[in-house]
Design a protein around this motif. Sequence first.
Motif, mmCIF file in Angstrom:
data_model
loop_
_atom_site.group_PDB
_atom_site.id
_atom_site.type_symbol
_atom_site.label_atom_id
_atom_site.label_comp_id
_atom_site.label_asym_id
_atom_site.label_seq_id
_atom_site.Cartn_x
_atom_site.Cartn_y
_atom_site.Cartn_z
ATOM 1 N N LEU A 185 0.841 -1.183 0.000
ATOM 2 C CA LEU A 185 0.000 0.000 0.000
ATOM 3 C C LEU A 185 0.890 1.251 0.000
ATOM 4 O O LEU A 185 1.756 1.418 0.867
ATOM 5 C CB LEU A 185 -0.907 0.017 1.226
ATOM 6 C CG LEU A 185 -2.082 -0.976 1.243
ATOM 7 C CD1 LEU A 185 -2.942 -0.754 2.476
ATOM 8 C CD2 LEU A 185 -2.932 -0.850 -0.015
ATOM 9 N N LEU A 186 0.654 2.109 -0.988
ATOM 10 C CA LEU A 186 1.403 3.374 -1.104
ATOM 11 C C LEU A 186 0.498 4.529 -0.737
ATOM 12 O O LEU A 186 -0.661 4.582 -1.174
ATOM 13 C CB LEU A 186 1.928 3.584 -2.522
ATOM 14 C CG LEU A 186 2.764 2.482 -3.170
ATOM 15 C CD1 LEU A 186 3.187 2.909 -4.570
ATOM 16 C CD2 LEU A 186 3.967 2.163 -2.319
ATOM 17 N N SER A 187 1.023 5.477 0.044
ATOM 18 C CA SER A 187 0.260 6.695 0.300
ATOM 19 C C SER A 187 0.292 7.573 -0.937
ATOM 20 O O SER A 187 1.105 7.389 -1.852
ATOM 21 C CB SER A 187 0.854 7.452 1.496
ATOM 22 O OG SER A 187 2.128 7.971 1.147
ATOM 23 N N GLU A 188 -0.624 8.553 -0.963
ATOM 24 C CA GLU A 188 -0.695 9.471 -2.102
ATOM 25 C C GLU A 188 0.609 10.262 -2.235
ATOM 26 O O GLU A 188 1.091 10.498 -3.349
ATOM 27 C CB GLU A 188 -1.882 10.408 -1.915
ATOM 28 C CG GLU A 188 -2.136 11.311 -3.126
ATOM 29 C CD GLU A 188 -3.358 12.177 -2.944
ATOM 30 O OE1 GLU A 188 -4.038 12.460 -3.947
ATOM 31 O OE2 GLU A 188 -3.628 12.588 -1.794
ATOM 32 N N SER A 189 1.209 10.648 -1.097
ATOM 33 C CA SER A 189 2.452 11.432 -1.149
ATOM 34 C C SER A 189 3.590 10.606 -1.728
ATOM 35 O O SER A 189 4.451 11.133 -2.458
ATOM 36 C CB SER A 189 2.811 11.939 0.248
ATOM 37 O OG SER A 189 3.018 10.854 1.140
ATOM 38 N N THR A 190 3.622 9.314 -1.420
ATOM 39 C CA THR A 190 4.666 8.450 -1.985
ATOM 40 C C THR A 190 4.480 8.300 -3.483
ATOM 41 O O THR A 190 5.449 8.383 -4.260
ATOM 42 C CB THR A 190 4.641 7.070 -1.309
ATOM 43 O OG1 THR A 190 4.901 7.226 0.080
ATOM 44 C CG2 THR A 190 5.687 6.150 -1.920
ATOM 45 N N TYR A 191 3.246 8.099 -3.880
ATOM 46 C CA TYR A 191 2.977 7.899 -5.307
ATOM 47 C C TYR A 191 3.422 9.129 -6.106
ATOM 48 O O TYR A 191 4.027 9.010 -7.175
ATOM 49 C CB TYR A 191 1.489 7.612 -5.520
ATOM 50 C CG TYR A 191 1.137 7.399 -6.973
ATOM 51 C CD1 TYR A 191 1.434 6.193 -7.625
ATOM 52 C CD2 TYR A 191 0.523 8.411 -7.711
ATOM 53 C CE1 TYR A 191 1.126 6.008 -8.969
ATOM 54 C CE2 TYR A 191 0.210 8.237 -9.052
ATOM 55 C CZ TYR A 191 0.523 7.039 -9.674
ATOM 56 O OH TYR A 191 0.220 6.862 -11.008
#
Length: 646
Positions: free
Chosen positions: A611-617
């Motif tokens: 699971l990736l956060s929006e900031s990581t993406y």
Amino acid sequence: MDADLDRIHLQHEALRDIAKTLRQGLTGTDLLKACVRSIAGALGTSSCALVLHSTNDSSEYGLDFIAVGRQFAGHEKDIDALLLSPETREKPYGRLQNLGGLNLPANGLYSLLPFHGDRTGIMVVGNRLGNRSYEDQEVGLFRLAAAQIALLIEMEASRKRERDLVHNLRREALRLSFLHEISLYLGELADPDELADRLLGFLTGIIDVRAAFIVLPGKRRGWRVAGEFGLLVPEEKVLKSRQVREVLRGNREKVMVTGKHTVFGNHGHRQTLLLRLGQMDRTLGLIGVCDRESRRGLTEFNEMDVSTLEAIAAQMSVSLNNANLYSELLNEKLFIDSVLASIPTAVLSTDQAGRLRSFNPYAEGHFGFTTEHLRQSWSKVVAGSRCRIGGYTRDEALQTPAGNLYADVSISPLIDHEARQTGRLITMKDLSEEHRIRDMFSKYVAESVVDVLLKDVNAVKLGGEERHLTVLFSDLRGFTSMSERMTPLDVVSTLNAYFDVMVGIVLKYRGTIDKLVGDEIMAVFGAPLSFRDDADRAVACAKDMIDAMGEVNELLASKDLPALHVGIGINTGTAVSGNIGSSRHMDYTVIGDTVNLASRLCDKAGPGEILLSESTYHSLHHPPALQEQRFLSVKGKVREIPTFVL
């Protein structure tokens, strides 16, 4: 007949008076006056005179007029003219009545004094008492007395020359003695101001002057009066004097300043001698002496005075030059010592036999060298080095006075100015701190990151700093229930095998292992060092961790244990990194909301999910293909969090 006997008796008594006069020990003019008076008495006259000339002597016999009685008072010029008369040269003795044109007693006698060399003289006697004429016997007596007077003067002049020679020799010996003392005492001093004070003290013992001064370079620039006594001229006017400036510029070696219209004359100094101090074309200052004194008052500087002062100036120049060289060498030594003290490396020197001769402060502070180790063998003081002369070894384990340390060692030959080897120069760079840092960080970060940290100690600020980073959490699904059926030893061996694989993957992608808790792994990308692709490497690491579970499950299958799966959560944002804890225990870690959200995402991830956060993406430079986007409710967040599933 009786009258003749009486006259002869009187003459005999007069000659006895002359002999008695000679025995009285009189010298110079006093002796001549006494002799002239005795001669006058012997010849029966009340007046007698003597004129002496000399072209070379500066003595009292150089040009003298001696007279007794009134007949020759005020007739010095007439007698001097008689001495120089051609008639007198043709006939060196005779009666004055035979010479015309001179205002002298007519019945008197004259006789040239038979000198040798450049001295000339004449003796005259006046009229006899009763105005009687001199008989031939008396003329002969007069000539004999003149010859004796000439011999006496020659003897006196010779004795005076001897006295002058002895006086000059003694004076020269005293001068040389003082110069020798000056050379000894000045040679012991290295401070220019002390040299100036000492020299001024010596000057008063060598030559009598009313004032003296010494000009030396200023403390920063220009010139200054470094010492003086009796000087009537203010310092600023001395330095502005045209003659002083000429000497200091090196245009003149010495200058004699006279006249009232000079700086020195305006302030009451009648004569000032300036002598340059320096060697070759380098001017180091000047010596000035004012107003030569003697027993008779002020006099001029003579050749011996100038010669003596020139010798003193030459000696002072040598001493000043030596003092300057000493100062330059001392400054150079202090500079080298400062450099050696600033170098974060031990620097040691040995002689040809390998015995320690010197070491810098770093060697003392870090390696424990003391003065007791001087003259001891280097190889005995420091054991374990494989380095040889002309070589360089890295990361040696050494036994030093300070204990066991790691160091880079190099040994070079010491070469003197004649290109001869006189010993060895040894440098040791302490790697103990590097080893400590490497051991500490190699357990958490990749070797490449450790290398960067060691090259730039400012790359990480221990103690806490805010950084932009990416945090990865991974957790085994189902391991807790499975561990209930395993012995504690099997649990530990299984976790070690799992962590061995996963930690290797994290380090492969230059991540930092923050902590291992149970079966959970927390890894950080961007601390202690940041890279522009931190998020990309975290995602690539997570994908490899998912793929590596096949290797872990093969190990579990060999132990008849069920397969496991891992869930991973990744978040990117700002967090605080550094040594956090108490004074007794600290851990290098990261804290903040970014860390908490990454942990929550890991909890929400299913088996085999990332699971990736929006900031990581949005931080990815090369985003991978996504399976779906989810909006999740997580603890501590009011709104749902958009996430991306790999």
